[in-house]
Design a protein around this motif. Structure first.
Motif, short mmCIF file in Angstrom:
data_model
loop_
_atom_site.label_atom_id
_atom_site.label_comp_id
_atom_site.label_asym_id
_atom_site.label_seq_id
_atom_site.Cartn_x
_atom_site.Cartn_y
_atom_site.Cartn_z
N ASN A 188 -32.86 38.45 15.15
CA ASN A 188 -32.41 38.48 13.76
C ASN A 188 -31.12 39.29 13.66
OD1 ASN A 188 -34.10 37.01 12.01
ND2 ASN A 188 -35.73 38.52 12.27
N PRO A 189 -30.34 39.05 12.62
CA PRO A 189 -29.18 39.92 12.41
C PRO A 189 -29.63 41.38 12.31
CG PRO A 189 -29.06 38.00 10.98
CD PRO A 189 -30.43 37.98 11.61
N ALA A 190 -28.84 42.26 12.90
CA ALA A 190 -29.16 43.68 12.84
C ALA A 190 -28.74 44.25 11.49
CB ALA A 190 -28.45 44.43 13.97
N VAL A 191 -29.43 45.30 11.09
CA VAL A 191 -28.99 46.05 9.91
C VAL A 191 -27.67 46.71 10.26
CG1 VAL A 191 -29.52 47.95 8.35
CG2 VAL A 191 -31.35 46.43 9.14
N ALA A 192 -26.65 46.43 9.45
CA ALA A 192 -25.32 46.96 9.74
C ALA A 192 -25.34 48.48 9.65
CB ALA A 192 -24.29 46.38 8.78
N VAL A 193 -24.52 49.10 10.49
CA VAL A 193 -24.39 50.56 10.49
C VAL A 193 -22.95 50.90 10.10
CG1 VAL A 193 -24.52 52.67 11.86
CG2 VAL A 193 -26.14 50.80 12.27
N GLN A 194 -22.81 51.82 9.15
CA GLN A 194 -21.48 52.19 8.67
C GLN A 194 -21.17 53.64 9.02
OE1 GLN A 194 -21.61 51.27 4.44
NE2 GLN A 194 -20.77 49.25 4.81
N LEU A 221 -39.37 34.63 12.87
CA LEU A 221 -39.86 34.51 14.24
C LEU A 221 -38.95 35.21 15.23
CD1 LEU A 221 -40.79 30.73 14.15
CD2 LEU A 221 -42.20 32.70 13.56
N LYS A 222 -37.85 35.71 14.74
CA LYS A 222 -36.89 36.33 15.64
C LYS A 222 -37.20 37.81 15.84
CE LYS A 222 -33.11 33.21 14.39
NZ LYS A 222 -31.74 33.13 13.87
N THR A 223 -36.70 38.33 16.95
CA THR A 223 -36.91 39.74 17.29
C THR A 223 -35.91 40.60 16.53
OG1 THR A 223 -37.65 39.11 19.50
CG2 THR A 223 -36.97 41.41 19.18
N PRO A 224 -36.36 41.68 15.91
CA PRO A 224 -35.38 42.55 15.25
C PRO A 224 -34.53 43.28 16.29
CG PRO A 224 -37.57 43.53 15.19
CD PRO A 224 -37.75 42.14 15.75
N GLN A 225 -33.37 43.69 15.88
CA GLN A 225 -32.50 44.46 16.77
C GLN A 225 -31.90 45.63 15.98
OE1 GLN A 225 -28.79 42.65 17.97
NE2 GLN A 225 -29.00 41.01 16.47
N ILE A 226 -31.59 46.68 16.72
CA ILE A 226 -31.08 47.90 16.11
C ILE A 226 -29.73 48.23 16.75
CG2 ILE A 226 -31.46 50.38 15.75
CD1 ILE A 226 -34.46 49.80 15.87
N GLN A 255 -24.21 42.95 13.99
CA GLN A 255 -24.55 41.97 15.02
C GLN A 255 -25.27 40.83 14.31
OE1 GLN A 255 -26.44 40.00 17.14
NE2 GLN A 255 -24.45 39.84 18.11
N ALA A 256 -24.69 39.63 14.39
CA ALA A 256 -25.16 38.50 13.57
C ALA A 256 -26.44 37.88 14.08
CB ALA A 256 -24.06 37.44 13.50
N GLY A 257 -26.89 38.28 15.28
CA GLY A 257 -28.10 37.69 15.83
C GLY A 257 -27.84 36.33 16.44
N ASP A 258 -28.88 35.74 16.97
CA ASP A 258 -28.79 34.39 17.53
C ASP A 258 -30.14 33.73 17.33
OD1 ASP A 258 -30.39 35.61 19.39
OD2 ASP A 258 -29.04 35.37 21.08
#
Length: 817
Positions: free
Chosen positions: A567-573, A496-501, A560-563
């Protein structure tokens, strides 16, 4: 219609004028469908087409049940009794003689006997195809018979409040057969082989294979159940129903176990958790379990109204909303106290706690607030347009009220309310739940808001098409809903959470030893991004500041772990490369040396503080560590170098200097002749000078001067030159000096007057004075025996006097002071 055991379904409604189907029956190739208000329809082609067959029927009747016996078709109606068709529904006749209750709920055929179950009148039997009916209720303690089934010579009757009854003598008498059944509301019965199945209102399906002696639940994979409330206690989820009591799941709802020991009333309407205590509000008061539902005891002392509709926990106090107002139990005590001062409506259907405030929602009387733990209540309805407060939820400082007009929000402890229904398709909000900024509303389906109700979105994917939500509860990671007829459903909150980039650009290479630098990354959520290094020995991160420790490569991960909204963001390396640092060697210029000088030391430093080494390719010196010994004259280059290491690149710097040849020495021969010879003690590299100017081509070891003047020589090796030799003054006259002569010159040194005495040397006399450069400054002839010359104006220095008589020549050096 399904032709593959329910794997898939196809609509078969052609010809139907209503899709509200209440009963079905099959007789040969005929299928009969009873509807809510359009009578009966017949299909003779497996449902491909339907035709209304209602002649003689009251077409507005609700057809509750249909039974087929040979060529006879019986139809039971909601309030008009039983109808019979002997021509496949072409016409119908009322057959109600002897029936004292027209509310037919079930029909069953056993041989030539027809049984009818009624709503309040028990069971009736017809032995003549419905021409007349007789009540057969001996032993039947419930008169609401909702289901009938025939298994051989046994007749089973499912009732609303008395479970299942069995007759083995054609209805003459009935006996209860309920062992193992946990629900008193049996709405359907079916027979397959030796098994009889019972469908209940809230606890699913039960099965018996021994004619009702024992029943066992048969619900694996079955989600259909009526759930009235849910509560979460640690890893346990409690579910209550209106008929089946309480169930518990310790595996996120995958499996449920009935926990009703001691629970004498299974109509559970509300649940509440206080520490290790679980409270259950029922139609017969409140029950308490201190062992996760393993056992229950009544806690009704002081509770003057036992119709408990809602429960809430505030600190160490338990509040109970009943049909007779609010009651409080303090400190897990044993007695309840009525706290209704100020309440003008005592039918409390919802309770909520916000800080020190207790809110009570009533059925038709609006909302009340208590700021003193229930001692006094004040109406807080300003802005509410509906006084039926079905449920309440608290999110931070926001209070939400669910009504039949939708959702209302108060941001000032209930002083004022604002309607917040944007996107809410169904306004009859029965349930509310809050988890931080996530608000859930249960209506005909489930809605979600993550912006304090400013907008709502339906989140019904996966739920049955039409689902009435009865209860909501949110755990740490899941939302659970209890439905009116579809059991408990769950969904991860993450869905139900919004994705983040995350936007995290490439990292420019750094150099070992550089100052710490800051990382920069952003998330579309606006939440702060955190960073971690895969190898902190190369580069460590504190906050967003990176400090490098050595050269190499490390992976920097931005996350970013989200709140509760995102939702937690897909980590970028990104790869961070730390290059070797450049070394700078400080190696001062070297002063020139002279062949024969003593050994000397070298000194150089480097910004890495690593040791510096020295080397040369020249054979003119030798180097021992940093000590230089001079071997030959000439140009020398010394290299100071540092080989580098894992953090520093190699570096070197050259410094050159001269080793001058030693000062040459001139040997003069035949200096008083016309052809004197000058010889340098250096065999090579000579350069002769006359009066300070180079004598072009005069580079041999010897020189034959032809001019008077001051001669000197300099020795050159490579580009390194020696000091000049001592000056050699020559007067090239071509005369031979008389060594024994009476000519004298005085005083010597002289200040002003120089006297020259010729003695007895002839009569022709000539005097010439020369500078050492060979330049003549005075020339005079005389016949006097003595001549005085004024040299007062001559510069101080050495001069040469040439005195000639007709009998002698004398060359004399003198000093002018």
């Amino acid at each position: 219609l399904s032709t593959n055991n329910g794997t898939s379904w196809t609509a078969v409604n052609t010809g139907l004028t209503t899709t509200d189907i209440r009963s079905l029956a099959i007789g040969g190739s005929n299928i009969f469908a009873g509807t809510y208000d359009k009578g009966i329809f017949l299909s003779t082609n497996n449902g491909a087409n339907w035709t209304a067959v209602n002649t003689g029927l009251i077409t507005t009747s609700i057809i509750t049940t249909i039974a087929v016996s040979g060529s006879n078709v019986f139809a039971g109606t909601y309030n008009e009794g039983v109808f019979l068709s002997t021509n496949n529904g072409a016409s119908w006749t009322s057959i109600n003689t002897g029936l004292t209750n027209m509310g037919i709920r079930s029909l069953a055929v056993s041989g030539s006997n027809i049984f009818a179950g009624t709503n309040g009148g028990g069971i009736f039997l017809s032995l003549n195809n419905g021409a007349s009916w007789t009540a057969v209720n001996t032993g039947l303690t419930s008169t609401h018979v909702y289901s009938l089934a025939v298994s051989g010579s046994n007749i089973f009757a499912g009732t609303f409040e008395g479970k299942v009854f069995l007759s083995s003598n054609n209805g003459v008498s009935w006996n209860p057969v309920n062992t193992g059944l946990t629900d008193t509301h049996v709405f359907s019965l079916a027979v397959k082989g030796n098994s009889v199945f019972a469908g209940t209102e809230g606890v699913g399906i039960f099965r018996t294979a021994n004619n009702g002696t024992n029943w066992s639940a048969s619900n694996i994979g079955l989600t259909v159940a009526s759930v009235s409330d849910l509560a979460v206690s640690g890893s346990n989820i409690f579910a209550s129903s209106a008929t089946g009591g309480i169930l518990i799941s310790s595996d996120n709802g995958n499996n449920w176990v009935s926990v009703n020991t001691g629970l004498t009333n299974h109509n559970v309407k509300a649940l509440a958790i206080s520490g290790t205590n679980v409270y259950a509000g029922t139609g017969a008061g409140i029950f308490l379990s201190t062992n996760n539902g393993a056992g229950w005891v009544t806690v009704n002392s002081g509770l003057t109204d036992t119709n408990v509709l809602s429960l809430a926990v505030s600190g160490s106090s338990i509040f109970a909303g009943t049909g007779g107002g609010v009651f409080i139990l303090n400190n897990n005590g044993s007695s309840w106290t009525s706290v209704n001062t100020g309440l003008t409506n005592l039918y409390i259907i919802s309770l909520a706690v916000s800080g020190n405030n207790i809110f009570a929602g009533t059925s038709g009387g609006g909302l009340y607030r208590s700021t003193d733990n229930g001692s006094n209540w004040t109406s807080v309805n300003f802005g509410l347009t509906n006084m039926y407060i079905n449920d309440l939820a608290v999110s931070n400082n926001n209070i939400f009220a669910g009504t039949y007009d939708g959702v209302f929000l108060s941001t000032n402890n209930g002083n004022t309310w604002t309607i917040v229904n944007s996107g809410l398709d169904h306004l009859a909000v029965q349930l509310l739940a809050a988890s931080n900024r996530n608000i859930f509303a249960g209506t005909l389906g489930l809605f979600h808001s993550n912006n304090n109700g400013a907008s709502w979105a339906s989140i019904n994917t996966g739920l049955p098409k039409i689902t009435s939500i009865r209860t909501l509860v949110v755990s740490e990671n899941q939302i659970f809903i209890g439905t009116a007829a579809a059991g408990v459903w769950s969904r991860p909150l993450s869905q139900l959470k919004t994705p983040q980039i995350i936007t995290f650009g490439s990292l420019p290479a750094k150099t070992f030893g550089e100052s710490p630098f800051n990382l920069s990354a952003t998330a579309t959520s606006g939440l702060p991004v955190s960073f971690i290094s895969s190898d902190p020995t190369i580069a460590s991160i504190s906050g967003n500041s990176v400090t490098n420790f050595k050269a190499g490569s490390t992976i920097i991960t931005a996350s970013q772990a989200g709140d509760d909204i995102y939702n937690p963001a897909v980590a970028v390396q990104k790869t961070l490369t730390i290059n070797k640092a450049t070394q700078v060697i400080t190696f001062a210029s070297l002063p020139d040396k002279t062949l024969g000088d003593a050994a000397f030391g070298l000194s150089a430093t480097v910004n890495s503080s690593l040791p510096v080494s020295f080397a040369t390719t020249s054979d003119k010196i030798t180097i021992n560590t940093s000590q230089v010994t001079i071997v030959k004259a000439g140009r020398v280059t010394i290299t100071a170098s540092q080989a580098g290491n894992s953090n520093y690149a190699a570096a070197s710097i050259d410094q050159g200097f001269c080793i001058k040849p030693t000062k040459p020495v001139i040997t003069a021969t035949d200096i008083t002749t016309q052809s004197p010879i000058l010889t340098s003690n250096a065999t090579t590299g000579n350069q002769w000078f006359l009066n300070g100017a180079i004598i072009e081509g005069a580079t041999s070891q010897t020189l034959a001067p032809t001019l008077s003047g001051t001669y000197k020589v300099q020795v050159k090796v490579d580009d390194c030159v020696s000091e000049f030799s001592t000056d050699q003054v020559l007067i090239v006259t071509g005369d031979i000096q008389s060594l024994n002569t009476s000519i004298e010159l005085y005083p010597n040194p002289v200040t002003d007057w120089l006297t020259i005495s010729f003695g007895d040397e002839g009569r022709k006399r000539e005097i010439s004075l020369y500078q050492l450069t060979g330049q003549q400054i005075i020339s005079q002839e005389t016949d006097e025996k003595e001549v005085r010359l004024n040299v007062a104006t001559c510069a101080k220095g050495i001069y040469i006097a040439k005195v000639i008589s007709d009998r002698a020549i004398k060359i004399i050096k003198f000093e002018k002071k």
